[in-house]
Motif scaffolding. Structure first.
Motif, PDB file in Angstrom:
ATOM      1  N   ASP A  15       0.894  -1.166   0.083  1.00 22.50           N
ATOM      2  CA  ASP A  15       0.064   0.011  -0.052  1.00 22.50           C
ATOM      3  C   ASP A  15       0.858   1.157   0.055  1.00 22.50           C
ATOM      4  OD1 ASP A  15      -2.005   1.949   0.247  1.00 22.50           O
ATOM      5  OD2 ASP A  15      -3.048   0.811   1.698  1.00 22.50           O
ATOM      6  N   VAL A  16       0.676   2.087  -0.986  1.00 28.37           N
ATOM      7  CA  VAL A  16       1.243   3.426  -0.853  1.00 28.37           C
ATOM      8  C   VAL A  16       1.251   4.136   0.453  1.00 28.37           C
ATOM      9  CG1 VAL A  16       1.576   5.656  -1.967  1.00 28.37           C
ATOM     10  CG2 VAL A  16       1.146   3.736  -3.374  1.00 28.37           C
ATOM     11  N   GLN A  17       0.215   4.016   1.148  1.00 25.98           N
ATOM     12  CA  GLN A  17       0.288   5.024   2.437  1.00 25.98           C
ATOM     13  C   GLN A  17       0.206   3.827   3.755  1.00 25.98           C
ATOM     14  OE1 GLN A  17      -3.312   7.742   2.233  1.00 25.98           O
ATOM     15  NE2 GLN A  17      -1.810   9.322   2.220  1.00 25.98           N
ATOM     16  N   MET A  18       1.254   3.936   4.194  1.00 28.20           N
ATOM     17  CA  MET A  18       1.517   2.853   5.609  1.00 28.20           C
ATOM     18  C   MET A  18       2.084   3.968   6.591  1.00 28.20           C
ATOM     19  SD  MET A  18       2.946  -0.389   3.730  1.00 28.20           S
ATOM     20  CE  MET A  18       4.725   0.125   3.457  1.00 28.20           C
ATOM     21  N   PRO A  19       1.910   3.417   7.908  1.00 31.88           N
ATOM     22  CA  PRO A  19       2.382   4.208   8.802  1.00 31.88           C
ATOM     23  C   PRO A  19       4.082   4.086   8.913  1.00 31.88           C
ATOM     24  CG  PRO A  19       1.303   2.111   9.718  1.00 31.88           C
ATOM     25  CD  PRO A  19       1.084   2.466   8.326  1.00 31.88           C
ATOM     26  N   VAL A  20       4.778   4.872   9.520  1.00 35.82           N
ATOM     27  CA  VAL A  20       6.299   4.878   9.609  1.00 35.82           C
ATOM     28  C   VAL A  20       6.896   5.104   8.223  1.00 35.82           C
ATOM     29  CG1 VAL A  20       8.294   3.689  10.508  1.00 35.82           C
ATOM     30  CG2 VAL A  20       6.131   3.279  11.757  1.00 35.82           C
ATOM     31  N   MET A  21       6.674   3.972   7.437  1.00 36.00           N
ATOM     32  CA  MET A  21       7.591   4.240   6.004  1.00 36.00           C
ATOM     33  C   MET A  21       6.402   4.219   4.992  1.00 36.00           C
ATOM     34  SD  MET A  21      10.755   1.644   6.121  1.00 36.00           S
ATOM     35  CE  MET A  21      11.604   2.346   4.706  1.00 36.00           C
ATOM     36  N   ASP A  22       6.416   5.097   3.932  1.00 35.73           N
ATOM     37  CA  ASP A  22       5.302   4.844   2.863  1.00 35.73           C
ATOM     38  C   ASP A  22       5.996   3.533   2.012  1.00 35.73           C
ATOM     39  OD1 ASP A  22       7.005   5.867   0.906  1.00 35.73           O
ATOM     40  OD2 ASP A  22       6.072   7.754   1.094  1.00 35.73           O
ATOM     41  N   GLY A  23       4.938   3.153   1.084  1.00 35.26           N
ATOM     42  CA  GLY A  23       5.164   2.172  -0.036  1.00 35.26           C
ATOM     43  C   GLY A  23       6.471   2.332  -0.819  1.00 35.26           C
ATOM     44  N   PHE A  24       6.659   3.550  -1.116  1.00 34.68           N
ATOM     45  CA  PHE A  24       7.846   3.956  -1.968  1.00 34.68           C
ATOM     46  C   PHE A  24       9.094   3.796  -1.229  1.00 34.68           C
ATOM     47  CE2 PHE A  24       4.436   7.171  -3.458  1.00 34.68           C
ATOM     48  CZ  PHE A  24       4.032   6.548  -4.538  1.00 34.68           C
ATOM     49  N   GLU A  25       9.042   4.267   0.054  1.00 31.06           N
ATOM     50  CA  GLU A  25      10.365   3.960   0.841  1.00 31.06           C
ATOM     51  C   GLU A  25      10.717   2.581   1.081  1.00 31.06           C
ATOM     52  OE1 GLU A  25      10.144   8.023   3.677  1.00 31.06           O
ATOM     53  OE2 GLU A  25       8.818   6.366   4.187  1.00 31.06           O
ATOM     54  N   VAL A  26       9.768   1.790   1.148  1.00 32.66           N
ATOM     55  CA  VAL A  26       9.812   0.180   1.294  1.00 32.66           C
ATOM     56  C   VAL A  26      10.497  -0.241   0.106  1.00 32.66           C
ATOM     57  CG1 VAL A  26       8.830  -2.032   1.658  1.00 32.66           C
ATOM     58  CG2 VAL A  26       8.064   0.011   3.377  1.00 32.66           C
ATOM     59  N   ALA A  27       9.948   0.184  -1.118  1.00 28.96           N
ATOM     60  CA  ALA A  27      10.140  -0.473  -2.318  1.00 28.96           C
ATOM     61  C   ALA A  27      11.737   0.205  -2.647  1.00 28.96           C
ATOM     62  CB  ALA A  27       9.634  -0.074  -3.344  1.00 28.96           C
ATOM     63  N   GLU A  28      12.102   1.472  -2.226  1.00 30.00           N
ATOM     64  CA  GLU A  28      13.319   1.928  -2.512  1.00 30.00           C
ATOM     65  C   GLU A  28      14.563   1.009  -1.579  1.00 30.00           C
ATOM     66  OE1 GLU A  28      13.353   5.957  -1.898  1.00 30.00           O
ATOM     67  OE2 GLU A  28      12.262   6.242  -3.764  1.00 30.00           O
ATOM     68  N   ALA A  29      14.051   0.682  -0.465  1.00 28.49           N
ATOM     69  CA  ALA A  29      14.862  -0.117   0.504  1.00 28.49           C
ATOM     70  C   ALA A  29      15.133  -1.360  -0.090  1.00 28.49           C
ATOM     71  CB  ALA A  29      14.568  -0.005   1.852  1.00 28.49           C
ATOM     72  N   MET A  30      14.183  -2.158  -0.632  1.00 29.63           N
ATOM     73  CA  MET A  30      14.025  -3.383  -1.102  1.00 29.63           C
ATOM     74  C   MET A  30      15.153  -3.384  -2.377  1.00 29.63           C
ATOM     75  SD  MET A  30      10.097  -4.996  -0.827  1.00 29.63           S
ATOM     76  CE  MET A  30      10.409  -6.044  -2.004  1.00 29.63           C
ATOM     77  N   SER A  31      14.862  -2.338  -3.238  1.00 25.33           N
ATOM     78  CA  SER A  31      15.627  -2.245  -4.294  1.00 25.33           C
ATOM     79  C   SER A  31      17.341  -2.031  -3.996  1.00 25.33           C
ATOM     80  CB  SER A  31      15.344  -1.236  -5.526  1.00 25.33           C
ATOM     81  OG  SER A  31      15.338  -0.024  -4.775  1.00 25.33           O
TER      82      SER A  31
END
Length: 170
Positions: A15-31
């Motif tokens: 989900d794009v909107q999540m608490p603490v980290m948004d989905g974009f930040e999670v995706a960037e961390a994963m990449s």
């Protein structure tokens, strides 16, 4: 993010909107992690549906971006497609690695084979030069000895070539 770094997943839906980290930040961390960089990500959003956010989703590593409400049948089809593509990609990567290993082994084999073929060939050349010299000096017995040694080396060379040809049939 903690879960995806600890366990292997074939696909992540964020989900794009999540608490603490948004989905974009999670995706960037994963990449940024070699362990998770190839995992396909599908973004879901009910709020961020503008072109700007969709573009940011793809730029941060997403493979798809769906807006809510979405058709669950379409989501299931997309999940199956991405998992199948991931399996194909993994299969191709395995095949590439196997071919690289086979190529390396072939190169090693050719290097050894060329050395093994060169040894009797050098001997033949030397014995023929000695036979020619002995013949010029009319030393027939020595000439016969050198020709016999040359013949043995040619037979050895022939056996090596036969073995090499048999090996390539395997």
């Amino acid at each position: 993010l903690k879960k995806v770094l600890k366990k292997t997943y074939d696909l992540v839906i964020l989900d794009v909107q999540m608490p603490v980290m948004d989905g974009f930040e999670v995706a960037e961390a994963m990449s940024g992690s070699s362990r998770t960089t190839g995992i396909p990500i599908i973004f879901l959003s009910a709020v961020n549906v503008s072109k700007e956010f969709i573009t940011k989703g793809y730029a941060s590593g997403g493979r798809d971006y769906l807006v809510k409400p979405f058709d669950t049948d379409i989501l299931v089809l997309k999940i199956r497609t991405f998992i199948r593509l991931s399996q194909i990609q993994q299969s191709l990567q395995t095949e590439i690695e196997q071919r690289k290993l086979a190529e390396s082994r072939k190169d090693d084999f050719i290097s050894i084979a060329s050395h093994e073929l060169n040894t009797p060939l050098t001997s033949v050349k030397g014995y023929l030069q000695l036979a020619e010299s002995a013949l010029e000096k009319q030393r027939i017995d020595q000439t016969k000895i050198f020709l016999e040694r040359s013949r043995k080396q040619v037979n050895k060379l022939n056996d090596l070539v036969t073995d090499l040809l048999d090996t390539t049939k395997i």
